[in-house]
Design a protein around this motif. Sequence first.
Motif, mmCIF file in Angstrom:
data_model
loop_
_atom_site.group_PDB
_atom_site.id
_atom_site.type_symbol
_atom_site.label_atom_id
_atom_site.label_comp_id
_atom_site.label_asym_id
_atom_site.label_seq_id
_atom_site.Cartn_x
_atom_site.Cartn_y
_atom_site.Cartn_z
ATOM 1 N N ALA A 27 0.640 -1.290 0.012
ATOM 2 C CA ALA A 27 0.000 0.113 -0.061
ATOM 3 C C ALA A 27 0.897 1.421 0.048
ATOM 4 O O ALA A 27 0.665 2.161 -0.949
ATOM 5 C CB ALA A 27 -0.923 -0.016 1.247
ATOM 6 N N ILE A 28 2.006 1.277 0.644
ATOM 7 C CA ILE A 28 2.795 2.465 0.722
ATOM 8 C C ILE A 28 3.576 2.484 -0.822
ATOM 9 O O ILE A 28 3.690 3.570 -0.907
ATOM 10 C CB ILE A 28 3.964 2.176 1.912
ATOM 11 C CG1 ILE A 28 3.422 2.370 3.260
ATOM 12 C CG2 ILE A 28 5.211 3.194 1.716
ATOM 13 C CD1 ILE A 28 4.146 1.911 4.532
ATOM 14 N N ALA A 29 3.946 1.531 -1.093
ATOM 15 C CA ALA A 29 4.338 1.669 -2.706
ATOM 16 C C ALA A 29 3.436 2.359 -3.607
ATOM 17 O O ALA A 29 3.735 2.868 -4.450
ATOM 18 C CB ALA A 29 4.819 0.212 -3.054
ATOM 19 N N GLY A 30 1.982 1.905 -3.401
ATOM 20 C CA GLY A 30 1.037 2.540 -4.093
ATOM 21 C C GLY A 30 0.953 3.831 -3.993
ATOM 22 O O GLY A 30 0.919 4.744 -4.805
ATOM 23 N N VAL A 31 0.963 4.304 -2.829
ATOM 24 C CA VAL A 31 0.637 5.920 -2.278
ATOM 25 C C VAL A 31 2.086 6.433 -2.900
ATOM 26 O O VAL A 31 1.774 7.519 -3.199
ATOM 27 C CB VAL A 31 0.582 5.849 -0.955
ATOM 28 C CG1 VAL A 31 0.811 7.369 -0.305
ATOM 29 C CG2 VAL A 31 -0.621 5.378 -0.479
ATOM 30 N N MET A 32 3.008 6.040 -2.883
ATOM 31 C CA MET A 32 4.173 6.683 -3.384
ATOM 32 C C MET A 32 4.224 6.977 -4.767
ATOM 33 O O MET A 32 4.645 7.703 -5.417
ATOM 34 C CB MET A 32 5.566 6.168 -2.631
ATOM 35 C CG MET A 32 5.795 6.171 -1.273
ATOM 36 S SD MET A 32 5.999 7.917 -0.762
ATOM 37 C CE MET A 32 7.172 8.196 -1.564
ATOM 38 N N GLY A 33 3.680 5.809 -5.377
ATOM 39 C CA GLY A 33 3.691 5.880 -6.938
ATOM 40 C C GLY A 33 2.754 7.033 -7.495
ATOM 41 O O GLY A 33 2.849 7.584 -8.320
ATOM 42 N N PHE A 34 1.635 6.803 -6.514
ATOM 43 C CA PHE A 34 0.517 7.951 -6.755
ATOM 44 C C PHE A 34 1.063 9.549 -6.625
ATOM 45 O O PHE A 34 0.838 10.366 -7.595
ATOM 46 C CB PHE A 34 -0.643 7.897 -5.931
ATOM 47 C CG PHE A 34 -1.750 8.827 -6.388
ATOM 48 C CD1 PHE A 34 -2.791 8.477 -7.372
ATOM 49 C CD2 PHE A 34 -2.001 9.820 -5.595
ATOM 50 C CE1 PHE A 34 -3.824 9.050 -7.683
ATOM 51 C CE2 PHE A 34 -3.101 10.908 -5.950
ATOM 52 C CZ PHE A 34 -3.918 10.260 -6.904
ATOM 53 N N ALA A 39 3.623 14.103 -9.688
ATOM 54 C CA ALA A 39 4.564 15.285 -9.869
ATOM 55 C C ALA A 39 4.637 15.295 -11.185
ATOM 56 O O ALA A 39 5.396 16.287 -11.948
ATOM 57 C CB ALA A 39 5.733 14.713 -9.335
ATOM 58 N N ARG A 40 4.245 14.541 -12.159
ATOM 59 C CA ARG A 40 4.569 14.393 -13.637
ATOM 60 C C ARG A 40 5.745 14.472 -13.978
ATOM 61 O O ARG A 40 5.918 15.716 -14.965
ATOM 62 C CB ARG A 40 3.329 15.328 -14.124
ATOM 63 C CG ARG A 40 1.915 15.076 -13.799
ATOM 64 C CD ARG A 40 0.894 15.709 -14.855
ATOM 65 N NE ARG A 40 -0.197 15.600 -14.263
ATOM 66 C CZ ARG A 40 -1.154 14.612 -14.444
ATOM 67 N NH1 ARG A 40 -0.609 13.594 -15.205
ATOM 68 N NH2 ARG A 40 -2.504 14.541 -13.929
ATOM 69 N N PRO A 41 6.867 13.730 -13.843
ATOM 70 C CA PRO A 41 7.978 14.006 -14.647
ATOM 71 C C PRO A 41 7.810 13.786 -16.009
ATOM 72 O O PRO A 41 7.024 13.210 -16.624
ATOM 73 C CB PRO A 41 8.884 12.706 -14.034
ATOM 74 C CG PRO A 41 7.930 11.983 -13.280
ATOM 75 C CD PRO A 41 6.542 12.598 -13.080
ATOM 76 N N GLU A 42 8.746 14.643 -16.826
ATOM 77 C CA GLU A 42 8.648 14.533 -18.436
ATOM 78 C C GLU A 42 8.678 13.333 -18.934
ATOM 79 O O GLU A 42 8.348 12.944 -19.701
ATOM 80 C CB GLU A 42 9.728 15.661 -18.942
ATOM 81 C CG GLU A 42 9.463 17.076 -18.416
ATOM 82 C CD GLU A 42 10.277 18.211 -18.963
ATOM 83 O OE1 GLU A 42 10.977 17.726 -19.889
ATOM 84 O OE2 GLU A 42 10.349 19.123 -18.606
ATOM 85 N N ASN A 57 0.275 8.534 -15.442
ATOM 86 C CA ASN A 57 -0.608 9.240 -14.719
ATOM 87 C C ASN A 57 -0.401 8.864 -13.463
ATOM 88 O O ASN A 57 0.612 7.741 -13.009
ATOM 89 C CB ASN A 57 -1.880 9.353 -15.128
ATOM 90 C CG ASN A 57 -2.639 8.293 -15.115
ATOM 91 O OD1 ASN A 57 -2.290 7.094 -14.659
ATOM 92 N ND2 ASN A 57 -3.866 8.103 -15.627
ATOM 93 N N ALA A 58 -0.773 9.413 -12.460
ATOM 94 C CA ALA A 58 -0.639 8.907 -11.039
ATOM 95 C C ALA A 58 -1.316 7.529 -10.840
ATOM 96 O O ALA A 58 -0.665 6.671 -9.944
ATOM 97 C CB ALA A 58 -1.645 9.869 -10.228
ATOM 98 N N PHE A 59 -2.268 7.239 -11.380
ATOM 99 C CA PHE A 59 -2.847 5.859 -11.212
ATOM 100 C C PHE A 59 -2.017 4.627 -11.809
ATOM 101 O O PHE A 59 -1.571 3.618 -11.337
ATOM 102 C CB PHE A 59 -4.279 5.692 -11.392
ATOM 103 C CG PHE A 59 -5.095 6.521 -10.902
ATOM 104 C CD1 PHE A 59 -5.559 6.055 -9.807
ATOM 105 C CD2 PHE A 59 -5.754 7.658 -11.447
ATOM 106 C CE1 PHE A 59 -6.410 6.934 -8.877
ATOM 107 C CE2 PHE A 59 -6.865 8.420 -10.573
ATOM 108 C CZ PHE A 59 -6.847 8.013 -9.373
#
Length: 90
Positions: A27-34, A39-42, A57-59
């Motif tokens: 779950a923490i990995a999912g939150v950090m990925g979100f 932040a939308r890196p290029e 995207n975030a999801f």
Amino acid sequence: MADTATQTPSGRPGNRVVLFIYAAIVAIAGVMGFILGNARPEDLDPELFGFIQLPPNAFGTALYGMITVAIGLGILLGLVIYVSERYPDA
């Protein structure tokens, strides 16, 4: 006779704790990925297993993080369970 107060119904102490920690880490990995996806890196291009394209995207990054961590930790946890069941207790 074994002390049933410290054992789970399956007879193995600590299984619930380990599974809870495993689920919390995923779950923490999912939150950090979100968060990183927001932040939308290029150059964001999550690609699962080298050939499954995920949306940038975030999801998509949350899904990538959760699946990657779940499989990595799952394999390690499976190996630990295999070894612990193969050898008898001292």
